[in-house]
Design a protein around this motif. Structure first.
Motif, PDB file in Angstrom:
ATOM      1  N   LEU A 171       0.685  -1.066   0.039  1.00 28.48           N
ATOM      2  CA  LEU A 171       0.257  -0.011  -0.012  1.00 28.48           C
ATOM      3  C   LEU A 171       0.938   1.162   0.023  1.00 28.48           C
ATOM      4  O   LEU A 171       0.402   2.391  -0.405  1.00 28.48           O
ATOM      5  CB  LEU A 171      -0.942  -0.149   1.183  1.00 28.48           C
ATOM      6  N   ALA A 172       2.093   1.150   0.584  1.00 31.67           N
ATOM      7  CA  ALA A 172       2.833   2.463   0.425  1.00 31.67           C
ATOM      8  C   ALA A 172       3.636   2.658  -0.637  1.00 31.67           C
ATOM      9  O   ALA A 172       3.532   3.795  -1.083  1.00 31.67           O
ATOM     10  CB  ALA A 172       4.140   2.020   1.552  1.00 31.67           C
ATOM     11  N   THR A 173       3.557   1.523  -1.754  1.00 32.78           N
ATOM     12  CA  THR A 173       4.020   1.485  -3.030  1.00 32.78           C
ATOM     13  C   THR A 173       3.209   2.312  -3.553  1.00 32.78           C
ATOM     14  O   THR A 173       3.549   3.092  -4.414  1.00 32.78           O
ATOM     15  CB  THR A 173       4.574   0.196  -3.456  1.00 32.78           C
ATOM     16  N   ALA A 174       1.791   1.745  -3.388  1.00 35.80           N
ATOM     17  CA  ALA A 174       0.577   2.451  -4.307  1.00 35.80           C
ATOM     18  C   ALA A 174       0.609   4.225  -4.071  1.00 35.80           C
ATOM     19  O   ALA A 174       0.285   4.671  -4.847  1.00 35.80           O
ATOM     20  CB  ALA A 174      -0.592   1.655  -4.147  1.00 35.80           C
ATOM     21  N   PHE A 175       0.510   4.092  -2.657  1.00 37.33           N
ATOM     22  CA  PHE A 175       0.499   5.851  -2.069  1.00 37.33           C
ATOM     23  C   PHE A 175       1.565   6.575  -2.928  1.00 37.33           C
ATOM     24  O   PHE A 175       1.420   7.682  -3.322  1.00 37.33           O
ATOM     25  CB  PHE A 175       0.660   5.589  -0.656  1.00 37.33           C
TER      26      PHE A 175
END
Length: 290
Positions: A171-175
């Motif tokens: 999710l951090a990558t997507a953010f």
């Protein structure tokens, strides 16, 4: 440091002592100074009279931290903008970490120094209340009450929905991708309606002085940032777990510019913590993978 490493007892205990001091103070630099002071006191101690070096050194570190908290609180009252603890990277080995997250660290700031010490020593570092009593100079019964009051204050700061390391970093990558490419639709899908954005610049770099509260405010902020990133790209160094939260480290203009940590609940980002104060990023440089 060489002398410390030559002492097997202190060398073995040092990482845990630094972690205790950091959890007490929220500052890596101050924690290192406290442990260095504890080392000097350990050198001067009569080791033949010390039955439990770990308990002895925890007591020294705790008392030094309690003294330091008095001046630290005065400094934070005059702090410019939002104050965040200095970011640290959690080890991949779960057994080497504790369960303190960044939101909980911020909540610890609202406790009295004795409540903070009693809670950390007993609930986090596993000391019984007799040892806590010796460390903070209060009766064991009083220490129980201090820890109980601390728990009551910290209930809302504890994570309600645990997220796995792999999922969190996904999710951090997507953010990161959405916020840096200006994909506002993708970013909006990641954020909760009541998301809050905190930015700590310490008055030394441009940041908002107050948190941005709510989805509309967060989106407006990131729309503005997307224009900045197009003019001055924010380059990713690496993803990491920062104070118990998934996040990443970025460079701007060739310098480490920011750590970003994301508080995620039920697949949605409920808080974003951006540390930009250069004084709080100095220690980060040495921990960056090459």
């Amino acid at each position: 440091m060489t002398e410390i490493l030559s002492d097997p007892i202190f060398s073995e205990l040092r990482p845990r002592l630094v972690r205790l001091a950091y959890r007490m103070l929220g500052s890596v630099a101050d924690a290192e100074d406290i442990v260095q002071d504890a080392w000097l006191r350990w050198l001067a101690a009569d080791h033949t009279s010390v039955r439990e070096p770990a308990a002895f050194l925890r007591t020294i570190v705790t008392r030094l931290c309690l003294n330091e908290l008095k001046s630290a609180r005065r400094r934070r009252e005059a702090y410019v903008g939002s104050w965040l603890p200095e970011p640290i990277f959690d080890p991949e080995d779960a057994d080497a970490a504790d369960d303190i997250t960044l939101p909980l660290m911020m909540a610890l700031e609202r406790l009295s120094p004795l409540e903070r010490a009693a809670f950390l020593l007993h609930d986090v570092f596993g000391m019984d209340f007799d040892d806590v009593s010796s460390a903070i100079g209060r009766e064991a019964a009083a220490c129980r009450k201090l820890a109980s009051r601390a728990r009551a204050h910290l209930v809302k700061a504890r994570p309600r929905f645990a997220i796995g390391r792999e999922q969190g970093l996904k999710l951090a990558t997507a953010f990161f991708t959405a916020s840096r490419t200006g994909d506002m639709a993708a970013l909006r899908a990641l954020l909760s309606e009541d998301v809050v954005v905190y930015a700590d610049g310490g008055g030394k770099v441009p940041t908002s002085l107050r948190p941005h509260v709510g989805l509309a405010a967060a989106m407006l902020l990131h729309e503005q940032l997307a224009r900045v990133f197009r003019a001055q790209p924010s380059r990713l160094i690496h993803f990491a777990v920062i104070d118990g939260l998934p996040g990443f480290v970025t460079i701007e203009g060739g310098n480490v510019a920011q750590t970003t940590a994301l508080h995620i609940e039920q697949e949605k980002v409920v808080a974003i913590y951006c540390t930009r104060n250069p004084d709080k990023l100095r220690h980060v440089i040495g921990t960056i993978p090459h």
